[in-house]
Design a protein around this motif. Sequence first.
Motif, short mmCIF file in Angstrom:
data_model
loop_
_atom_site.label_atom_id
_atom_site.label_comp_id
_atom_site.label_asym_id
_atom_site.label_seq_id
_atom_site.Cartn_x
_atom_site.Cartn_y
_atom_site.Cartn_z
N ILE A 85 0.84 -1.20 0.00
CA ILE A 85 0.00 0.00 0.00
C ILE A 85 0.87 1.24 0.00
CG2 ILE A 85 -1.96 -1.10 1.13
CD1 ILE A 85 -1.15 0.22 3.72
N ARG A 86 0.31 2.33 -0.52
CA ARG A 86 1.04 3.59 -0.55
C ARG A 86 1.18 4.13 0.86
NH1 ARG A 86 -2.56 6.61 -4.96
NH2 ARG A 86 -4.04 6.06 -3.35
N ARG A 87 2.28 4.80 1.10
CA ARG A 87 2.55 5.41 2.41
C ARG A 87 1.42 6.38 2.79
NH1 ARG A 87 6.56 5.72 5.96
NH2 ARG A 87 7.99 4.52 4.71
N GLU A 88 0.95 7.12 1.83
CA GLU A 88 -0.14 8.08 2.06
C GLU A 88 -1.41 7.37 2.53
OE1 GLU A 88 -2.94 10.72 -0.88
OE2 GLU A 88 -0.80 10.66 -1.30
N ASP A 89 -1.70 6.20 1.96
CA ASP A 89 -2.87 5.42 2.37
C ASP A 89 -2.66 4.78 3.74
OD1 ASP A 89 -3.89 6.13 -0.09
OD2 ASP A 89 -3.57 4.16 -1.00
N ALA A 90 -1.44 4.38 4.04
CA ALA A 90 -1.13 3.77 5.34
C ALA A 90 -1.32 4.77 6.48
CB ALA A 90 0.29 3.23 5.35
N ALA A 91 -1.25 6.05 6.17
CA ALA A 91 -1.38 7.09 7.20
C ALA A 91 -2.78 7.12 7.83
CB ALA A 91 -1.04 8.45 6.62
N ILE A 92 -3.79 6.60 7.14
CA ILE A 92 -5.15 6.65 7.70
C ILE A 92 -5.46 5.44 8.58
CG2 ILE A 92 -5.98 8.02 5.75
CD1 ILE A 92 -7.59 5.48 4.92
N VAL A 93 -4.52 4.49 8.67
CA VAL A 93 -4.74 3.28 9.48
C VAL A 93 -4.09 3.48 10.84
CG1 VAL A 93 -4.41 0.79 9.64
CG2 VAL A 93 -4.75 1.86 7.40
N GLU A 94 -4.92 3.61 11.87
CA GLU A 94 -4.42 3.78 13.24
C GLU A 94 -4.12 2.39 13.81
OE1 GLU A 94 -6.00 5.38 17.57
OE2 GLU A 94 -7.05 6.02 15.77
N ILE A 95 -2.94 2.26 14.40
CA ILE A 95 -2.52 0.97 14.94
C ILE A 95 -2.12 1.10 16.40
CG2 ILE A 95 -1.74 0.01 12.75
CD1 ILE A 95 1.13 0.74 13.71
N GLU A 96 -2.02 -0.04 17.04
CA GLU A 96 -1.54 -0.12 18.41
C GLU A 96 -0.45 -1.17 18.43
OE1 GLU A 96 -3.89 -0.04 22.39
OE2 GLU A 96 -4.05 -2.05 21.53
N SER A 97 0.76 -0.76 18.79
CA SER A 97 1.88 -1.68 18.81
C SER A 97 1.67 -2.67 19.95
CB SER A 97 3.18 -0.92 18.99
OG SER A 97 4.26 -1.79 18.89
N ASP A 98 1.74 -3.94 19.63
CA ASP A 98 1.54 -4.99 20.62
C ASP A 98 2.91 -5.35 21.19
OD1 ASP A 98 0.78 -7.11 22.14
OD2 ASP A 98 -0.20 -8.20 20.53
N SER A 99 3.14 -5.07 22.46
CA SER A 99 4.46 -5.28 23.06
C SER A 99 4.91 -6.73 23.00
CB SER A 99 4.48 -4.79 24.51
OG SER A 99 3.53 -5.51 25.27
N SER A 100 3.97 -7.66 23.05
CA SER A 100 4.36 -9.07 23.00
C SER A 100 4.75 -9.49 21.59
CB SER A 100 3.23 -9.95 23.51
OG SER A 100 2.12 -9.87 22.64
N LEU A 101 4.31 -8.72 20.59
CA LEU A 101 4.62 -9.07 19.22
C LEU A 101 5.70 -8.20 18.61
CD1 LEU A 101 0.99 -9.55 17.90
CD2 LEU A 101 2.61 -11.33 18.48
N SER A 102 5.99 -7.05 19.21
CA SER A 102 6.93 -6.11 18.59
C SER A 102 8.33 -6.66 18.50
CB SER A 102 6.93 -4.78 19.33
OG SER A 102 7.36 -4.98 20.66
N GLY A 103 8.72 -7.55 19.38
CA GLY A 103 10.05 -8.13 19.32
C GLY A 103 10.09 -9.41 18.51
#
Length: 111
Positions: A62-80
């Motif tokens: 996906i385009r970076r511009e389109d990715a900007a509208i997707v709000e995410i929450e970093s999952d600490s158990s998955l980030s590593g």
Amino acid sequence: MISLQQLPVGATASVVRVHGTGALRRRMLDVGLTRGAEVHVRKVAPLGDPIEISLRHYTLSIRREDAAIVEIESDSSLSGHNDTKHSGRKEQDGHSNGTGGKSQRRKDNAV
């Protein structure tokens, strides 16, 4: 708010919300970017656009511009979490022939 656009390569997060209206928002929801979906940033193009992500057992660019509208929450158990196929491997020029980036010449012993 952190957006999918800001997630670094190799990181995993969960979708909180897709902002925006109209066709773009509908398209993002249709491809599976819905609340709770787990996304993993696989690659970013050399100039930063597009972004390749994995979600729901498939890969999407996906385009970076389109990715900007997707709000995410970093999952600490998955980030590593690292993809086991690539962990500990040195990234080369995109080719994996097991020769450390050197081309291999094959000798044919034709009789």
